[in-house]
Write an enzyme that holds these catalytic residues in place. Structure first.
Site, mmCIF file in Angstrom:
data_model
loop_
_atom_site.group_PDB
_atom_site.id
_atom_site.type_symbol
_atom_site.label_atom_id
_atom_site.label_comp_id
_atom_site.label_asym_id
_atom_site.label_seq_id
_atom_site.Cartn_x
_atom_site.Cartn_y
_atom_site.Cartn_z
ATOM 1 N N ASP B 423 -1.194 2.513 -1.738
ATOM 2 C CA ASP B 423 -0.291 3.456 -1.102
ATOM 3 C C ASP B 423 -1.152 4.633 -0.674
ATOM 4 O O ASP B 423 -2.295 4.762 -1.105
ATOM 5 C CB ASP B 423 0.735 3.870 -2.165
ATOM 6 C CG ASP B 423 1.605 4.985 -1.672
ATOM 7 O OD1 ASP B 423 2.023 4.927 -0.519
ATOM 8 O OD2 ASP B 423 1.862 5.909 -2.453
ATOM 9 N N ASP B 864 2.173 5.385 -6.364
ATOM 10 C CA ASP B 864 2.665 6.379 -7.313
ATOM 11 C C ASP B 864 4.168 6.565 -7.250
ATOM 12 O O ASP B 864 4.754 7.127 -8.157
ATOM 13 C CB ASP B 864 1.999 7.723 -7.055
ATOM 14 C CG ASP B 864 2.503 8.348 -5.774
ATOM 15 O OD1 ASP B 864 2.658 7.599 -4.794
ATOM 16 O OD2 ASP B 864 2.756 9.560 -5.752
ATOM 17 N N ASP B 868 6.721 2.281 -4.054
ATOM 18 C CA ASP B 868 5.649 1.319 -4.266
ATOM 19 C C ASP B 868 6.014 0.278 -5.320
ATOM 20 O O ASP B 868 5.229 -0.619 -5.596
ATOM 21 C CB ASP B 868 4.379 2.039 -4.718
ATOM 22 C CG ASP B 868 3.978 3.119 -3.744
ATOM 23 O OD1 ASP B 868 4.036 2.843 -2.546
ATOM 24 O OD2 ASP B 868 3.652 4.228 -4.184
#
Lengths: 349, 1200
Positions: B423, B864, B868
């Site tokens: 990410d 995080d 995700d």
């Protein structure tokens, strides 16, 4: 901008500042950070060649000594089960062994080839006898041997647990099939004394077979197995039984019968008077009598020495091969990663 | 609250032109028409009592992510345990051991099974408990809930019910999916950060229904009653359909009125809402897929090995039962072996006995299957996880969070990762922007280098050192172009968002610059062109800015530092305190805000039209450079060349750039335009938006370029270095982000995933195509783009050429469809870096699945936010970044770390170690069980295949559980081929994992062969040595107990010697455990021998009385142990000398102390121990050096 200072996994810093710790906390820190002091042996050529060589140097003498020890043991082996059958029964050995009225007495003459030093151990050897068969091994009751009649959880002994409603002591197939050939020896005309005491393990006599346990109801069935027991002697003193009850590991085994406690001279003729009672004919087993001396390594078996010499010489051979390969084609110890393979090339600068 | 009220006076909706204009009411006031299934939810607002009983009883707001609860634990956990074939087999064997068929006593089968299963289940229980505690932490969060009579009381989240009215305060998370009723703003809007849902960091505007606006304080909820009818719970984050019945009127509800659980209230002091979906019904929880139980590649392969062993087991069982049948039928009956009571052994029925014997044999040879393998592996993994948790180098001091292995069963998978899917926001970047450089009027300002530049410079300096030493003649010339190192005194009272350093602009010095007027304009644009709101910090008295995006915040901070402090905003004006060097006191200037043309991702620019104090009307515009350059007037292009050059440099340095421009407007021109604009704004036509856009476009033309800014999207600490190392370790890195393409590309540059000279392949679909073309057309278009790109990649001759694939979310929806995905994947695999932008959480998961299944390699996803979660769960390994607020990612992850940079250590050190440890450990396990188990088989042949074991039951019971387990566990926990520093210095070593060098079939069968050899040696040497002669000087012959014990001792010695040879790292623990295992065996023998004979049977006093005094026993041990291990030792010595693996050479270099004595050589080796890589700053440096060499070469060739 702080690029390097703060990054613990910094790129170019080889020495990471490790906190100064003492004593226990240091040990704990080293443990949790997996940095405990460790020895990391590396198999360098010198080390490898040295090790193999050393092993060879160590093993060959041991092998020679063992071999020598084994060679110094004298043994006389005599198979008697065939020859002891009278000629008329040669074609029907079963009839011979089952017929109680035929005398089972038999004589064997053994020639001593080399001087045999006392003590000389007398063994009987059985072949093709599966004392290690699971059916057989299970069929005993150690507790009954120790506690005698009072103990009656002897289901494992079936079908030799009860006879006529009474328990059998000692129960089970092992005891039931007790070897019952007997031997006595004479040299010339003089009878050789055989020591039949202390042939079983001391611990067996003292702790595994009850001192107050007497044979009871043993071999009373219609189908008689092996030897009978003197019901007046406690099990702890029935050493033949004790030796027999130590089941052998292989279908061919020797068991100690007694000791001759005088030297036998070369060319002596030993006469064995034996009672050929035990039935090995029905299943094609063999019986032998063995006289053997022993030394620190036990009886005659040169295998240990040969194996030692073999292993020792192989490792010296390996050491030489390594030495040769290394001299011919030494690998430089500073080498290069081949980028695409991640492997090393040999011919690097 | 003071500033809150101040702000409440402001109608924020009028600040925006597109985003949140309230469309005229009449247009769409029709309630949604829906009926039937899927739309059955009925919520009685403010009357939670209705929802306590059926049929309106909905799930409570209590969430649980645990696998088990108190009741289901036992059955479920047991079921899990017995899903393993091996365990099922042992259960069956244990059950059969109660029957007389068994060759062992029941306790020796049941005890290890209970031990093993018990240990595993304890571990499950502990892990589940941790999950439960984490759930409770969320469940116990407090929120204000209306309890009647206008009183709001703090209650834990889990007590919130459907229908409750809740009041959520600033910077708190919404406890459930809420219907937004009203906010502290008059016009009922609020700002929501949805980072946890989709990873987007810019604030979203939500707006309540007009009819609920009056409900704006606690007391007004006293008798608020309404009902909501809406769709059933579903995972769709971006749609909502429902009707709101209030005051006998029905109003339609849409997404703007819905506040989703786990998003966060920002810039709004409080909102009121009604709970619609609670707990597991909420959209975010609906999105959460059930956390799959992941198994590592090694474990999957291990299952196959177990099947191989099962086959072997069945095979030898068949052999032995056939042998048994034949033996019993051919043999003349043994009179001493009558049939037994149960007729299980019956010499007259050999074949029945043979069948029964098959079962016996299957149990007997069970020792081929290592029962303790699973439990040992689990234990080892827990300990490994403990080390990961304890690693001080992965401990983040700022947030006080250590790395955490949340599920320990994937440790070794860390060493096999091939592709990392990352990410962006919060993972690579900290979502903090720093104003770093600017270009004004063609002059560059800002002397600090970006992190990327610094990292590259360091690398370059190091490489050049090597180059010059190795005598390359270009060295010195290249050196000239190396960037200056980090400037000193860098961190004196840093201001958040501002890293600019240049004396020419600071402290009012800009006034003395040659083109001060341009600078002034630049600074004004900086201070005026935004939508932020200033807020007085009560503690320091200074101003902080609440901006929609962190870039804007950085601009305002920069403007403030340059002396243009934006201090106040009213409905129509912006006030800026300007500090002119001419006067000491700052002057507060008012700029009338006439219009605001705000930012959309399509427009890629925003403008304000202002009127300054002199009445001059100005259009100030900032936007993406390409957009701005297209809109420059002929006269406004004077700095274009210089600025473009600077922009390229900035992009190369990984900075986010924006170009600034302005236009002076004649009042008449402006008013004409404004009339039309207003007309368009109030029109009720469907094409209102298009009209507005056209008008804005008309206005934003003929601009004059002022300059450009470069903002560093602050990467998390050490990210470029980490990416570089990971790239050198041969890992591929994909970035999947919800952000815009430009941002994503910038970050790509910033973390060296992209670099200048890399060929960027952008696969996109533009808006027109979507609207005008059919689905098929779009697909064909994309397919064409993909094939073209693939062609290009294939035809590329230059070996150094690198490609980057950039694809956006919309395109990805098509590319991920079945018929395109393979082409897409093939292209992506050929590219050095892949960036997917604007992807939804679902797509992240889909991409991850595509990579995982398409390439068959191990994937790692790191992120995080809650957006995700899908990807983290889908990937083979999910890593969550902890320490930030949202916990969803961490909760779903397998490992959590506080910073992206720890990933390097996690993979390259711990992953590498764990992989090798587990691989070696499993191999050894199979080896030792084969070595042991087969001796039982051979012995059986000597017992007439009767199923008798030569060993005592207790020996066998202890073999796996005690006597050989500890050294192998220490191998699994402590083994290190090289130390952690070396792992990091030679990243290429990591490739041993992805290539699976230590657990391929060749190696596994090698170990099995070794086991076979060892079993043969142990068995046959022993039986020949202990055959029929006396084994000691007083004439006793060996019975079964003696042979068994001697043989078992040899097994113990052999396998323990073997493990000592396998290990390469001995701390006192390994020494101790190996010796301890052997000593334990003797202690056990002595103790067991001392037990009363009815317990110990034939083992009674066997050691002290029979074996210990016999020299042959000791000689046989030495012989067998050496003979067993001699070939292995020769093999590894040979391999090391003539066909060494990477770690062998490194060990040797270290052993010969090359790292100390010959640092040059050490460094050279180190630089070679990298994987060929096309990303990371090392690649960037390589590319640069190549480029310079070519230039030099050209120069020299022209000179001659």
């Amino acid at each position: 901008m702080e690029v390097d200072a703060g990054t613990t996994s910094a790129v170019g810093t080889d020495n990471q500042p490790t906190p100064v710790l003492r004593g226990r906390s240091k040990a704990i820190h080293q443990f949790t950070q997996q940095t405990l002091p460790a020895c990391k042996p590396v198999l360098t050529p010198a080390w490898v060649i040295g090790t193999f060589f050393l092993m060879g140097v160590l093993f060959i003498p041991v092998g020679l000594i063992s071999l020598h020890a084994s060679q110094s043991v004298n043994e006389i082996v005599d198979r008697y089960d065939v020859d002891c059958v009278p000629d008329i029964f040669k074609n029907n050995k079963m009839a011979y062994i089952k017929n109680a009225s035929v005398s089972k007495s038999c004589h064997r003459y053994l020639k001593v080839h080399k001087h045999m030093k006392a003590p000389i151990y007398i063994y009987y050897q059985l072949d093709n006898f599966y004392q290690n068969h699971r059916r057989y091994v299970k069929s005993r009751s150690d507790e009954q041997l120790l506690k005698g009649l009072g103990y009656n959880k002897t289901s494992s002994c079936e079908p030799q647990a009860f006879e006529n409603g009474l328990p059998i002591v000692p129960c089970g197939l092992v005891a039931w099939s007790l070897f019952n050939d007997t031997f006595s020896f004479s040299r010339g005309t003089k009878k050789l004394e055989i020591e039949r005491k202390n042939i079983a393990w001391k611990s067996d006599r003292e702790h595994k077979f009850g001192k107050n346990v007497y044979p009871f109801n043993f071999q009373n069935s219609s189908f008689i197995g092996g030897g009978k027991l003197d019901t007046t002697i406690p099990l702890s003193d029935q050493e033949d039984l004790i030796v027999w009850m130590r089941t052998a590991a292989f279908p061919s085994f020797r068991k100690l019968y007694g000791r001759i406690e005088e030297d036998l001279e070369e060319d002596d003729i030993i006469v064995v008077h034996l009672m050929n009672n035990y039935n090995t004919y029905s299943f094609g087993g063999t019986k032998m009598i063995v006289l053997s001396t022993s030394n620190w390594l036990g009886g005659k078996n040169s295998f240990l020495g040969v194996a030692y010499i073999f292993v020792g010489s192989s490792s010296i051979l390996i050491a030489f091969i390594f030495l040769l390969l290394h001299v011919k084609n030494p690998r430089p110890y500073v080498c290069i990663f081949l980028k695409d393979e991640g492997q090393f090339s040999n011919g690097c600068s | 609250m003071a500033h809150g009220r101040m702000r409440a006076r402001l109608k924020r909706s009028s600040l925006y032109t597109f985003g949140c204009i309230r469309p005229p009411r009449e247009s769409i006031d029709e309630p949604h028409q829906f009926q039937g299934p899927g739309f059955s939810r009925h919520v009685c607002c403010n009357e939670p009592g209705f929802h306590r009983k059926k049929p309106l009883k909905y799930s409570s707001n209590y969430i649980s992510t645990t696998k088990y609860n108190v009741i289901t634990f036992l059955p479920k956990a047991l079921f899990e345990q017995f899903r393993r074939v091996a365990n099922l087999y042992f259960l069956l064997a244990a059950a059969l051991s109660l029957t007389p068929v068994s060759p062992f006593s029941p306790y020796s089968m049941i005890a290890p099974l209970v031990f093993v299963i018990g240990l595993s289940m304890t571990k499950e229980a502990v892990e589940n408990w941790h999950r439960f505690m984490q759930d409770m932490k969320v469940n116990m969060r407090k929120v204000l809930v209306h309890t009647g009579n206008g009183v709001f009381v703090r209650k834990p989240w889990m007590k919130v019910e459907v229908g409750d009215v809740v009041k959520v305060e600033k910077d708190r998370f919404f406890p459930a999916d809420l219907l937004f009723l009203s906010s502290s703003y008059e016009d009922g809007i609020c700002y929501v950060e949805t980072m946890n849902l989709d990873g987007e960091t810019n604030l979203k505007v939500k707006r309540s229904l007009e009819v609920t606006l009056p409900l704006d304080d606690d007391s007004s909820f006293q008798d608020f009653k309404a009902t909501i009818k809406c769709e059933d719970p579903n995972p769709n984050l971006y749609t909502f359909v429902g009707n709101f019945e209030y005051d006998r009127q029905i109003y339609p509800l849409d997404t703007p009125q819905i506040l989703l659980r786990d998003s966060k209230l920002r810039n709004t002091s409080h909102v009121y809402g009604v709970v619609i979906f609670s707990g597991h019904d909420s959209k975010v929880m609906q999105n959460a897929t059930k956390s799959p139980s992941k198994r590592s590649t090694i474990e999957k392969q291990m299952d196959k090995i177990i099947y191989v062993l099962f086959t072997l087991l069945v095979l030898i069982s068949l052999i032995s039962s056939i042998g048994f049948a034949i033996k019993t039928s051919k043999q003349k009956p043994f009179w001493y072996l009558p049939r037994d009571e149960q007729r299980l052994y019956d010499p007259t029925r050999p074949f029945t006995s043979g069948w029964i014997h098959l079962i016996t044999a299957l149990i007997l040879y069970g020792y081929l299957i290592p029962i303790s393998l699973y439990v040992s592996i689990e234990l080892v993994k827990v300990l490994q996880a403990l080390f990961i948790n304890q690693d001080i180098n992965m401990y983040d001091e700022d947030t006080c969070t250590p790395a955490q292995a949340r599920t320990s069963n994937l440790n070794e998978e860390l060493g096999m990762v091939d592709t990392i899917l990352s990410d962006k926001t919060g993972t690579l970047t900290c979502n903090q922007m720093d104003f770093l450089k600017c270009s004004i009027g063609g002059t560059q300002y800002g002397i600090r280098s970006s992190e990327v530049e610094l990292a590259a410079a360091n690398q370059m300096a190091m490489d050049l050192q090597d180059l010059s030493r190795s005598g390359t003649r270009h060295g010195s010339e290249i050196e000239l172009e190396v960037l200056p190192g980090p400037t000193s005194g860098s961190s004196k009272n840093r201001i958040k968002g501002f890293s600019f350093e240049d004396i020419r602009l600071m402290n009012g010095n800009w006034y003395r610059e040659p083109n001060a007027d341009v600078v002034l304009m630049f600074l004004r644009i900086l201070a005026l062109c935004h939508t932020a709101i200033p807020e007085v910090n009560e503690l320091t008295g200074g101003l902080t800015y609440e901006a929609e995006s962190p870039d804007e915040g950085a601009f305002l901070v920069a403007a403030r530092e340059f002396g243009f402090e934006y201090c106040k905003r009213t409905q129509s004006s912006i006030f800026v305190r300007e500090k002119h060097p001419s006067s000491h006191e700052p002057i507060e200037r008012e700029f009338k805000l006439l219009n605001l043309l705000d930012f959309t991702s399509k427009r890629k620019r925003m403008s304000v039209i202002i009127q300054d104090e002199t009445g001059q009307i100005l259009l100030l515009c900032k936007g993406a450079d390409s957009i701005i350059f297209d809109r420059l007037s002929k006269t406004g292009r004077s700095f274009e060349e210089a600025t473009k050059k600077h922009l390229n440099e900035y992009a190369e340095a990984g900075l986010r750039t924006l170009a600034f421009a302005y236009k002076k407007l004649e009042p008449s021109e402006y008013y004409n335009w404004n009339d039309e604009f207003l007309k368009a704004k109030t029109s009720i036509n469907g094409d209102r938006d298009a009209m507005l856009e056209r008008l804005s476009d008309m206005m934003e033309r003929e601009l004059t370029l002022v300059g450009a800014t470069a903002v560093e999207d602050k990467l998390q600490q050490g990210v470029p270095q980490c990416i570089d190392k990971l790239a050198q370790a041969g890992l591929k890195i994909w970035v999947l982000t919800g952000d815009k393409m430009e941002t994503a590309i910038n970050i790509g540059f910033a973390c060296s995933l992209l670099r200048h000279g890399m060929k960027q392949i952008c696969i996109t679909t533009n808006g027109d195509m979507l609207t005008h073309n059919s689905n098929m057309g779009v697909k064909e278009n994309i397919l064409m783009q993909i094939t073209n790109a693939s062609q290009m990649v294939k035809l590329e001759k230059d070996p150094h050429a690198a490609f980057a694939l950039i694809i956006d979310g919309k395109t990805l929806t098509y590319a991920l469809e079945d018929d395109l995905k393979l082409q897409f994947l093939n292209l992506a695999v050929d590219c050095a870096s892949v960036i997917c932008c604007r992807v939804s959480p679902k797509q992240k998961a889909l991409v991850t699945r595509l990579v995982k299944e398409g390439t068959g390699k191990t994937t790692l996803a790191i992120g995080d936010g809650a957006n995700d979660v899908g990807m983290i769960q889908e990937a083979d390994i999910g890593v969550g970044i902890s320490g930030v607020e949202g916990m969803q990612a961490v909760m779903a992850s397998d490992f959590s770390i506080a910073q992206f940079r720890f990933l390097e250590r996690l993979l390259v050190v711990h992953g590498h170690w764990c992989y090798k440890r587990i691989a070696q450990m499993i191999c050894y396990f199979f080896y030792k069980n084969i070595a042991f188990g087969l001796t039982l088989f051979y012995f059986e042949a000597f017992t007439g295949f009767s199923g008798q074991s030569v060993y005592d039951d207790w020996y066998m019971l202890l073999f796996n559980v005690v006597l050989t387990s500890l050294p192998v566990i220490s191998l699994g926990v402590f083994e290190q081929d090289v130390s952690s520093e070396i792992c990091l210095q030679f990243p290429a070593l990591y490739q041993q994992g992805p290539r699976n060098l230590f657990f391929d079939w060749y190696r596994i069968f090698g170990w099995m062969g070794n086991g076979l050899y060892c079993s043969l040696i142990v068995f046959f040497l022993n039986i020949i040595i202990f055959y029929d002669q006396a084994f000691r000087s007083d004439g006793q012959t060996a019975d079964m107990a003696v042979v068994g014990t001697a043989m078992f001792t040899c097994v113990i010695y052999s396998v323990n010697t073997q493990i000592a040879l396998t290990m390469s790292h001995f701390t006192w623990i390994q020494h101790f455990l190996i010796i301890f295992s052997i000593i334990t065996w003797y202690i056990f023998l002595v103790l067991y021998g001392m037990l009363s004979p009815d317990l110990s049977g034939n083992v009674y006093k066997i050691f002290l009385e029979a074996l210990a005094p016999a020299p042959i026993y000791w000689l046989s041990i030495l012989l067998v142990a050496v003979a067993c291990n001699l070939p292995y030792l020769a093999h590894i010595s040979f391999q090391r000398s003539f066909n060494p693996m990477d770690h062998h050479v490194i060990q040797e270099i270290q052993y010969y102390k090359k790292d100390v004595e010959d640092r040059h050589m050490w460094r050279r080796e180190k630089s070679k121990a990298r994987q060929e890589t096309k990303i990371g700053f090392s690649a960037r440096v390589d590319a640069k050096i190549r480029h310079l060499r070519q230039k030099l070469h050209k120069k020299s060739s022209t000179a001659t």
